[in-house]
Design a protein around this motif. Structure first.
Motif, short mmCIF file in Angstrom:
data_model
loop_
_atom_site.label_atom_id
_atom_site.label_comp_id
_atom_site.label_asym_id
_atom_site.label_seq_id
_atom_site.Cartn_x
_atom_site.Cartn_y
_atom_site.Cartn_z
N THR A 80 -1.62 3.92 -15.97
CA THR A 80 0.09 3.84 -15.82
C THR A 80 0.54 4.00 -14.79
O THR A 80 2.09 3.68 -15.16
N PHE A 81 0.12 3.90 -13.67
CA PHE A 81 0.73 4.12 -12.15
C PHE A 81 0.31 2.72 -11.99
O PHE A 81 0.27 2.96 -10.26
N ALA A 82 0.60 1.69 -12.33
CA ALA A 82 0.43 0.07 -11.98
C ALA A 82 1.13 -0.09 -10.58
O ALA A 82 0.72 -0.57 -9.54
N GLU A 83 2.28 0.81 -10.86
CA GLU A 83 3.68 0.53 -9.87
C GLU A 83 3.66 1.07 -8.35
O GLU A 83 4.04 1.27 -7.47
N MET A 84 2.49 2.59 -9.03
CA MET A 84 2.70 3.57 -8.01
C MET A 84 1.34 3.29 -6.41
O MET A 84 0.77 2.58 -6.34
N THR A 85 2.10 3.49 -5.60
CA THR A 85 1.21 3.26 -4.33
C THR A 85 1.13 5.05 -3.98
O THR A 85 2.06 5.93 -3.85
N PHE A 86 -0.26 4.95 -3.50
CA PHE A 86 -0.78 5.97 -2.84
C PHE A 86 -0.72 6.02 -1.74
O PHE A 86 -0.77 5.47 -0.66
N GLY A 87 0.36 7.17 -1.11
CA GLY A 87 0.70 7.42 0.51
C GLY A 87 -0.79 8.24 1.28
O GLY A 87 -1.31 8.61 0.37
N ALA A 88 -1.04 7.69 1.98
CA ALA A 88 -2.81 8.72 2.83
C ALA A 88 -2.76 9.58 2.94
O ALA A 88 -3.74 10.45 3.02
N GLY A 89 -1.70 10.36 2.99
CA GLY A 89 -1.82 11.73 2.91
C GLY A 89 -1.66 12.46 1.11
O GLY A 89 -1.42 13.79 1.33
N THR A 90 -1.52 11.55 0.60
CA THR A 90 -1.83 12.05 -1.01
C THR A 90 -2.95 13.15 -0.77
O THR A 90 -4.61 12.42 -0.68
#
Length: 136
Positions: A80-90
């Protein structure tokens, strides 16, 4: 030695870090959190909270905290999150089954471990495999 007193060499045991004298709260850390192999692959529930405050989770098999985090990030990206980028602080919350444990680690810490050197040929193979899993 840093302001934190610790025994990083402890393997397979529970140990306590003590904070600087300005605090009275002890930190309990488990060796599973430091990429030590566990006897068997364990089922891990990895979750994060998105920018709208909704928690998402996925169950993955893993031998270590970092392996669970990377497998979950790859699975989220393939789903579902194909377009999501995880930030370093996630922050990723990882619950390990049998016996139940829970850890929190940032994406930045996980990626730093993945890009760091390997301590053994086995770890090098694992890191290469995880890099590929994350790219898919």
């Amino acid at each position: 030695m840093s302001a934190y007193q610790s025994d990083e060499a402890a393997v397979g045991t529970r140990f306590v870090d003590t904070l600087p004298l300005t605090s009275t709260i002890p930190l309990v850390r488990l060796s599973f959190a430091y990429n030590n192999p566990v006897p068997n692959v364990r089922s891990c529930l990895v979750s994060f909270t998105d920018t709208e405050g909704i928690e998402h989770s996925i169950r993955v098999p893993a031998e270590s905290l970092y392996e669970a985090a990377i497998e979950a990030m790859g699975a989220f990206r393939r789903g579902t999150f194909a377009e999501m980028t995880f930030g370093a602080g996630t922050q990723l919350r990882i619950r390990v089954r049998a016996p139940e444990e829970e850890h929190t680690v940032t994406v930045g810490k996980v990626l730093s471990w993945l890009e760091g050197g390997a301590r053994s040929p086995r770890e090098l193979v694992k890191k290469n495999r995880l890099r590929e899993r994350l790219r898919k």
